[in-house]
Design a protein around this motif. Sequence first.
Motif, PDB file in Angstrom:
ATOM      1  N   MET A 126      14.856  16.278 -30.242  1.00 26.57           N
ATOM      2  CA  MET A 126      15.960  16.262 -29.371  1.00 26.57           C
ATOM      3  C   MET A 126      17.425  15.553 -29.983  1.00 26.57           C
ATOM      4  O   MET A 126      18.416  15.691 -29.490  1.00 26.57           O
ATOM      5  N   GLN A 127      16.978  14.433 -30.896  1.00 26.10           N
ATOM      6  CA  GLN A 127      17.991  13.879 -31.588  1.00 26.10           C
ATOM      7  C   GLN A 127      19.233  14.801 -32.167  1.00 26.10           C
ATOM      8  O   GLN A 127      20.331  14.148 -32.427  1.00 26.10           O
ATOM      9  N   SER A 128      18.789  15.871 -32.580  1.00 26.98           N
ATOM     10  CA  SER A 128      19.647  16.798 -33.472  1.00 26.98           C
ATOM     11  C   SER A 128      19.804  17.799 -32.696  1.00 26.98           C
ATOM     12  O   SER A 128      20.586  18.713 -33.200  1.00 26.98           O
ATOM     13  N   HIS A 130      28.403  21.985 -46.917  1.00 31.13           N
ATOM     14  CA  HIS A 130      27.455  21.161 -45.949  1.00 31.13           C
ATOM     15  C   HIS A 130      26.882  19.828 -46.202  1.00 31.13           C
ATOM     16  O   HIS A 130      26.046  19.478 -46.975  1.00 31.13           O
ATOM     17  N   ASP A 131      27.822  18.986 -45.606  1.00 29.34           N
ATOM     18  CA  ASP A 131      27.828  17.634 -45.926  1.00 29.34           C
ATOM     19  C   ASP A 131      26.984  16.727 -44.789  1.00 29.34           C
ATOM     20  O   ASP A 131      26.711  15.717 -44.946  1.00 29.34           O
ATOM     21  N   GLU A 132      26.516  17.456 -43.869  1.00 29.58           N
ATOM     22  CA  GLU A 132      25.796  16.817 -42.687  1.00 29.58           C
ATOM     23  C   GLU A 132      24.361  16.510 -43.109  1.00 29.58           C
ATOM     24  O   GLU A 132      23.661  17.450 -43.521  1.00 29.58           O
ATOM     25  N   ARG A 133      23.960  15.513 -42.662  1.00 31.78           N
ATOM     26  CA  ARG A 133      22.694  15.040 -43.015  1.00 31.78           C
ATOM     27  C   ARG A 133      22.081  14.243 -41.735  1.00 31.78           C
ATOM     28  O   ARG A 133      22.773  13.457 -41.079  1.00 31.78           O
ATOM     29  N   PRO A 134      20.741  14.421 -41.307  1.00 32.77           N
ATOM     30  CA  PRO A 134      20.477  13.448 -40.187  1.00 32.77           C
ATOM     31  C   PRO A 134      20.301  12.071 -40.583  1.00 32.77           C
ATOM     32  O   PRO A 134      20.067  11.627 -41.683  1.00 32.77           O
ATOM     33  N   PRO A 135      20.369  10.822 -39.738  1.00 31.41           N
ATOM     34  CA  PRO A 135      20.827  11.164 -38.508  1.00 31.41           C
ATOM     35  C   PRO A 135      22.082  11.664 -38.224  1.00 31.41           C
ATOM     36  O   PRO A 135      23.272  11.018 -38.831  1.00 31.41           O
ATOM     37  N   TYR A 136      22.560  12.541 -37.039  1.00 26.76           N
ATOM     38  CA  TYR A 136      23.869  13.154 -36.918  1.00 26.76           C
ATOM     39  C   TYR A 136      24.526  12.099 -36.061  1.00 26.76           C
ATOM     40  O   TYR A 136      24.037  11.529 -35.083  1.00 26.76           O
ATOM     41  N   ASN A 137      25.747  12.000 -36.258  1.00 28.05           N
ATOM     42  CA  ASN A 137      26.666  11.070 -35.386  1.00 28.05           C
ATOM     43  C   ASN A 137      27.272  12.126 -34.283  1.00 28.05           C
ATOM     44  O   ASN A 137      27.151  13.344 -34.319  1.00 28.05           O
ATOM     45  N   GLN A 138      27.973  11.475 -33.741  1.00 24.24           N
ATOM     46  CA  GLN A 138      28.888  12.528 -32.266  1.00 24.24           C
ATOM     47  C   GLN A 138      29.684  13.675 -33.083  1.00 24.24           C
ATOM     48  O   GLN A 138      29.807  14.572 -32.375  1.00 24.24           O
ATOM     49  N   ASP A 139      30.149  13.598 -34.216  1.00 21.05           N
ATOM     50  CA  ASP A 139      30.840  14.487 -34.772  1.00 21.05           C
ATOM     51  C   ASP A 139      29.944  15.409 -35.731  1.00 21.05           C
ATOM     52  O   ASP A 139      30.211  16.737 -35.892  1.00 21.05           O
ATOM     53  N   ARG A 167      10.613  10.637 -38.138  1.00 17.13           N
ATOM     54  CA  ARG A 167      11.812  10.189 -38.017  1.00 17.13           C
ATOM     55  C   ARG A 167      12.996  10.868 -37.842  1.00 17.13           C
ATOM     56  O   ARG A 167      13.218  12.039 -38.667  1.00 17.13           O
ATOM     57  N   GLY A 168      13.818  10.685 -36.798  1.00 21.34           N
ATOM     58  CA  GLY A 168      15.234  11.613 -36.771  1.00 21.34           C
ATOM     59  C   GLY A 168      16.215  11.307 -37.887  1.00 21.34           C
ATOM     60  O   GLY A 168      16.978  12.139 -38.179  1.00 21.34           O
ATOM     61  N   ASP A 169      15.812  10.407 -38.779  1.00 17.72           N
ATOM     62  CA  ASP A 169      16.909  10.023 -39.535  1.00 17.72           C
ATOM     63  C   ASP A 169      16.762  10.244 -41.200  1.00 17.72           C
ATOM     64  O   ASP A 169      17.192   9.738 -41.952  1.00 17.72           O
ATOM     65  N   HIS A 191       7.558   6.035 -37.043  1.00 13.54           N
ATOM     66  CA  HIS A 191       8.506   6.340 -35.596  1.00 13.54           C
ATOM     67  C   HIS A 191       9.416   5.206 -35.572  1.00 13.54           C
ATOM     68  O   HIS A 191       9.006   3.956 -35.818  1.00 13.54           O
ATOM     69  N   ARG A 192      10.530   5.324 -34.907  1.00 17.04           N
ATOM     70  CA  ARG A 192      11.472   4.473 -34.136  1.00 17.04           C
ATOM     71  C   ARG A 192      11.836   4.942 -32.987  1.00 17.04           C
ATOM     72  O   ARG A 192      12.002   6.029 -32.591  1.00 17.04           O
ATOM     73  N   PRO A 193      12.382   3.812 -32.142  1.00 17.85           N
ATOM     74  CA  PRO A 193      12.918   3.989 -30.746  1.00 17.85           C
ATOM     75  C   PRO A 193      14.143   4.937 -30.947  1.00 17.85           C
ATOM     76  O   PRO A 193      14.737   4.897 -31.827  1.00 17.85           O
ATOM     77  N   SER A 194      14.111   5.806 -29.938  1.00 17.02           N
ATOM     78  CA  SER A 194      15.241   6.904 -29.943  1.00 17.02           C
ATOM     79  C   SER A 194      16.573   6.016 -29.536  1.00 17.02           C
ATOM     80  O   SER A 194      16.722   5.155 -28.889  1.00 17.02           O
ATOM     81  N   PRO A 195      17.592   6.496 -30.312  1.00 17.24           N
ATOM     82  CA  PRO A 195      18.935   6.004 -29.785  1.00 17.24           C
ATOM     83  C   PRO A 195      19.364   6.597 -28.504  1.00 17.24           C
ATOM     84  O   PRO A 195      18.954   7.544 -28.250  1.00 17.24           O
ATOM     85  N   SER A 196      20.514   6.169 -27.799  1.00 16.54           N
ATOM     86  CA  SER A 196      21.067   6.706 -26.751  1.00 16.54           C
ATOM     87  C   SER A 196      21.499   7.902 -27.203  1.00 16.54           C
ATOM     88  O   SER A 196      22.256   7.907 -28.230  1.00 16.54           O
TER      89      SER A 196
END
Length: 405
Positions: A49-51, A136-145, A346-348, A382-387
């Motif tokens: 869901m984070q992605s 293709h420079d994007e990698r998880p964890p993705y930011n708002q951009d 991990r989502g990151d 496992h890590r806590p989910s970011p907002s």
Amino acid sequence: MKIAVEGCMHGDLDIVYQTIQHLEKLQDIKVDLLLCCGDFQAIRNERDMQSLNVPHKFKEMKSFWKYYSGQEVAPIPTIFIGGNHEASNYMWELYYGGWAAPNIFFLGCAGVVKFGNIRIGGLSGIYNARHYRQGHDERPPYNQDTIRSVYHVREYDVHKLMQVTEPIDIFLSHDWPLGITDCGNWQQLVRFKPHFEEEIQAGTLGNRAAAELLEKLKPPYWFSAHLHCKFAALVDHGKDGQKTKFLALDKCLPQRRFLQILEIESDSGPFEIQYDEEWLAITRKFNSIFPLTKANANFRDTTPDIQECREFVRSKLEARGAKPFEFAQTAPAFDPNQSRSMGSSRGDECLRNPQTESFLQLLELPYLLDQGNAVTAANAYHRPSPSIQRDTEEIPIDDIDETED
């Protein structure tokens, strides 16, 4: 061959398969293949869901996880492309294509496969001029951009598709080719979608790269989704007499036109998804200029001749066969009996998918997707989910239609 075409899936696999099975009984037919035109939402667990770039209220598990876990098996071979609402971390694992779940095949950011003697090509994502000539420079964890730019179409992937010379029978894109409305009843379209008229009149509604591919490839069939409506068009390619039947379909909701079954001439079955020799040769040829930063690929560093790569691929496929490598899980599946999917990846992290590794080993290519930051699913933790922030840039998955800026 009977092919079911579906618009935006949005994770509702159960409903789509049930609808097809109902039509099979009603019409006394057997559907051989399902094609989905994006926004598939292959969400394996809560970490994915984070992605996923959708407003928080739409972050639902839906039903893909059942097929990923093996609780359910897709009753029909399924091929899909990505849209602008995807688990982008998982799609990146399968950049070159592969099984997202048993019997459910992702075409990759761009790809061509065979189903029987039918060649099916596809381009994932949506067009955005700001990012088209970037790598293709994007990698998880993705930011708002980057959670929004990761699914924007890149010139590198389109350039590879432009090298295809053998006939494509069916092509899939999420957003519509630019100008396609000129070839259909756009006046009727704007009666249902009046906010499209300004873009249609300005000639800006659609994907410019997809329009170039349509003109180059001239497939008999082209299917799309994204704009949450049904629209048909017939493209006449001119003096050669070639025509393309275009069909866009809606999202999976009651009383919406999200599914259509077509009959296409083909050899007799049984049918199965197989690698395409020409596409693998193109992949091998251009992997050396795969752009993994914001800088675009240097296309001048490659020559258009792929014959040597073609002969290499042919020898490889003759030795092992053209069937794709087996599905492999890289993250635990959602468990509805737990409040949270404990042990999810991990989502990151950029996980290495065994299918992708085997595919690259087959073509004797290096693994580049993680740029040295790979972990395995076994040692991910496992890590806590970011907002999660609300994002209204894209067309929402509810019934409010907006266009991307």
